[in-house]
Design an enzyme around this catalytic site. Sequence first.
Site, PDB file in Angstrom:
ATOM      1  N   ASN A 222      88.517 138.608  85.342  1.00  0.00           N
ATOM      2  CA  ASN A 222      88.492 139.978  84.810  1.00  0.00           C
ATOM      3  C   ASN A 222      88.376 140.002  83.287  1.00  0.00           C
ATOM      4  O   ASN A 222      88.594 141.027  82.656  1.00  0.00           O
ATOM      5  CB  ASN A 222      89.751 140.741  85.257  1.00  0.00           C
ATOM      6  CG  ASN A 222      91.041 140.072  84.768  1.00  0.00           C
ATOM      7  OD1 ASN A 222      90.996 139.093  84.034  1.00  0.00           O
ATOM      8  ND2 ASN A 222      92.173 140.614  85.172  1.00  0.00           N
TER       9      ASN A 222
ATOM     10  N   HIS B  17      90.239 138.178  81.182  1.00  0.00           N
ATOM     11  CA  HIS B  17      91.479 137.922  80.426  1.00  0.00           C
ATOM     12  C   HIS B  17      91.401 136.602  79.670  1.00  0.00           C
ATOM     13  O   HIS B  17      90.703 135.676  80.086  1.00  0.00           O
ATOM     14  CB  HIS B  17      92.732 138.038  81.300  1.00  0.00           C
ATOM     15  CG  HIS B  17      93.001 136.928  82.251  1.00  0.00           C
ATOM     16  ND1 HIS B  17      93.242 137.126  83.589  1.00  0.00           N
ATOM     17  CD2 HIS B  17      93.101 135.575  82.070  1.00  0.00           C
ATOM     18  CE1 HIS B  17      93.479 135.963  84.177  1.00  0.00           C
ATOM     19  NE2 HIS B  17      93.388 135.010  83.280  1.00  0.00           N
TER      20      HIS B  17
ATOM     21  N   ASP C 164     100.188 130.154  76.997  1.00  0.00           N
ATOM     22  CA  ASP C 164     100.995 130.986  77.892  1.00  0.00           C
ATOM     23  C   ASP C 164     101.840 130.154  78.850  1.00  0.00           C
ATOM     24  O   ASP C 164     101.665 128.937  78.955  1.00  0.00           O
ATOM     25  CB  ASP C 164     100.094 131.963  78.673  1.00  0.00           C
ATOM     26  CG  ASP C 164      98.843 131.294  79.263  1.00  0.00           C
ATOM     27  OD1 ASP C 164      98.775 130.048  79.267  1.00  0.00           O
ATOM     28  OD2 ASP C 164      97.946 132.020  79.715  1.00  0.00           O
TER      29      ASP C 164
ATOM     30  N   GLU D   7      95.877 140.575  79.888  1.00  0.00           N
ATOM     31  CA  GLU D   7      95.164 141.248  80.972  1.00  0.00           C
ATOM     32  C   GLU D   7      94.481 142.522  80.462  1.00  0.00           C
ATOM     33  O   GLU D   7      94.859 143.061  79.419  1.00  0.00           O
ATOM     34  CB  GLU D   7      96.165 141.621  82.083  1.00  0.00           C
ATOM     35  CG  GLU D   7      96.797 140.422  82.792  1.00  0.00           C
ATOM     36  CD  GLU D   7      95.909 139.848  83.900  1.00  0.00           C
ATOM     37  OE1 GLU D   7      94.663 139.853  83.749  1.00  0.00           O
ATOM     38  OE2 GLU D   7      96.468 139.380  84.911  1.00  0.00           O
TER      39      GLU D   7
END
Length: 254
Positions: free
Chosen positions: A136, A138, A67, A143
Site C-alpha cells: 500500500n 508504506h 521499526d 501506513e
Amino acid sequence: MRIIAAVDSKDVGRKTANRIAAQVIVKPDSVLGLATGSSPLTTYAQLIEGCESGDVDYSRVSTINLDEYVGLSGEHDQSYRYFMNHNLFDHINVDKSRTNVPNGLAADSAAECARYDALIAAAGGTDLQLLGIGNNGHIGFNEPDETFTAATHVVELTEGTRQANARFFTSIDAVPTHAITMGMRGIMTSKCIVLIAMGVGKSQALYDSILGPVTPLIPASILQLHPNCTIIADEAALSLIREETGWTGETIEL
Ligand code: GLP
C-alpha cells in the site's frame, strides 16, 4: 528520483549492497538506516559476502532500524531485532552495541519514541537509509493516513499489512496489531535514500509513489521531495512505470 532497473531480486541485492558498501568504504563510521522484510534479504546476503571477503569493514559503523512490532521481544523469532541479528548483524563485524532497533517491549512507548528520535537527531540523520515498500506504499510502518507523521510513533497496522506479514507468523492472529516506526522526519533527514522493490505486487505502489501526487495516502510518495533518492527495483516491480513512461533503459531520472 533516480530509478535503477535490476533484472531480478539477486541483482537488486547486488546493486544495493554495492551502494551501501561504497558508503561504508568512503565513510567507515557511517550511520546506516536499515530495513526489514523480505526485500532486503538479497542485499544483506551480499553485504555479508563483502565483509567475509574483507572488502568492507563494519567495525565503526552504527545502524538505526526503521521499526519494530509492539509486544515482541528481541528474542521472538518474528521481531525485527531478531531478523536483523539473524540476517545481518551476526555475520558482519559490526559492534552490536551500536545497532539500534526500537524496543517493542518498552513500558512507556512515548518515551521510547522520544528516545529513538533523540538517537536519530544525535547522529545528525542517517548517512544512508535503506527502505522497502509495502503493497500500500508504506515505508517503515508509516501506513497510509490523512497526514504524514514526522516523529517516531506507535502505529496501528492496517489489516492488509497484517495479512501481508502473516506469512511469517503461525496465523494472522499472531501478527501484532501495533508497531513503533520511525516517522517521516527520521527518514527524510537521511542524506541518501535507497528504496528497493521486487515483484509485480509492488508495481502499483511504486508507480503511485514515483509518478503520482505527493500524498500521505501513499506514504512513499514523500520521497519525491528528497534531494538524493534512488529506487532499485526489478523488472516486475517497474512494469507499470515502464508502460507509462516508455522508458526502456537501465536508469532514468524522474
Ligand atoms: C514491513 C516493513 C517494511 C517493509 C514491508 C515490505 O511492513 N515494516 O519496512 O518494507 O514490510 O516487506 P517485504 O519486503 O517483505 O515485501
